[in-house]
Design a protein around this motif. Structure first.
Motif, mmCIF file in Angstrom:
data_model
loop_
_atom_site.group_PDB
_atom_site.id
_atom_site.type_symbol
_atom_site.label_atom_id
_atom_site.label_comp_id
_atom_site.label_asym_id
_atom_site.label_seq_id
_atom_site.Cartn_x
_atom_site.Cartn_y
_atom_site.Cartn_z
ATOM 1 N N VAL A 33 36.133 -44.706 -25.199
ATOM 2 C CA VAL A 33 36.001 -43.243 -25.235
ATOM 3 C C VAL A 33 34.906 -42.843 -26.219
ATOM 4 N N LEU A 36 31.369 -43.660 -24.865
ATOM 5 C CA LEU A 36 30.964 -42.716 -23.817
ATOM 6 C C LEU A 36 30.475 -41.406 -24.429
ATOM 7 N N ILE A 37 31.278 -40.863 -25.313
ATOM 8 C CA ILE A 37 30.952 -39.567 -25.905
ATOM 9 C C ILE A 37 29.790 -39.696 -26.884
ATOM 10 N N ALA A 40 26.473 -39.375 -25.209
ATOM 11 C CA ALA A 40 26.143 -37.997 -24.852
ATOM 12 C C ALA A 40 25.666 -37.211 -26.079
ATOM 13 N N LEU A 123 30.895 -29.114 -23.967
ATOM 14 C CA LEU A 123 30.644 -30.465 -23.467
ATOM 15 C C LEU A 123 31.775 -31.403 -23.898
ATOM 16 N N ALA A 124 32.181 -31.309 -25.148
ATOM 17 C CA ALA A 124 33.266 -32.150 -25.653
ATOM 18 C C ALA A 124 34.552 -31.877 -24.882
ATOM 19 N N TYR A 127 34.341 -33.452 -21.415
ATOM 20 C CA TYR A 127 34.607 -34.895 -21.459
ATOM 21 C C TYR A 127 36.108 -35.148 -21.579
ATOM 22 N N GLU A 128 36.756 -34.399 -22.456
ATOM 23 C CA GLU A 128 38.203 -34.566 -22.606
ATOM 24 C C GLU A 128 38.907 -34.293 -21.282
ATOM 25 N N LEU A 131 38.443 -37.153 -18.914
ATOM 26 C CA LEU A 131 39.202 -38.336 -19.323
ATOM 27 C C LEU A 131 40.687 -38.227 -18.991
#
Length: 171
Positions: A33, A36-37, A40, A123-124, A127-128, A131
């Motif tokens: 995780v 991946l983040i 970005a 953006l965060a 992504y969450e 996921l």
């Protein structure tokens, strides 16, 4: 990327099998995780994960000392110091004298830092959402509660008693 192998079911009860070992599974999942983040944040915004965490904490809590950031995030002093220096050079955070402790400084977001936080936060959250898309809301809530309990148990076993940080700090 290969799927994690299934733990052997024929192992003796006391045998350590890495794929079935919870600390290992947590570390591998966390690394996947975070990686991946991190890509970005780094690619789009030139930020490391510690820098992003520091920005988030300052956005949520306001001005803090580096020691308070260490406690809040669980990052070590050197990591926080390097993140703060990098953000300070980019003028995303500013330092001010601490009125009650002349040995430390208060860090706070600059206007540019606050703008960047507002830009990255969606953006965060996206992504969450991606996921956890395959999980039911009750599973997400349970996962968060269990992670907080595991962190508390680890802190207790290690003799640490820092507060549990918010789940929204990104990786």
């Amino acid at each position: 990327m290969n799927a994690p192998s299934q733990p052997r079911q024929d192992a003796a009860p006391g045998d350590l099998k890495l794929d079935a070992y919870l600390p290992y599974r947590l570390s591998v999942a966390s690394n996947a995780v975070s990686g991946l983040i991190a890509r970005a944040y780094e690619d789009r915004f030139g930020l490391s994960i510690p820098q992003w965490r520091l920005i988030c904490v300052l956005a949520e809590d306001g001005a803090l000392t580096q020691a308070a950031i260490v406690t809040r995030t669980g990052m070590d002093k050197v990591t926080v110091s390097r993140a703060a220096q990098g953000l300070s050079k980019r003028r995303l955070v500013q330092r001010a004298d601490h009125t009650s402790d002349g040995r430390s400084h208060l860090l706070s977001l600059s206007l540019e830092g606050a703008r960047l936080h507002a830009e990255i936060s969606p953006l965060a959250l996206a992504y969450e959402a991606a996921l956890i898309a395959g999980l039911a809301p009750s599973e997400v809530a349970l996962l968060k509660r269990l992670l907080i309990r595991l962190q508390g148990a680890a802190n207790a076993l290690g003799g640490d008693t820092p507060p549990v940080s918010s789940p929204g700090l990104g990786s």
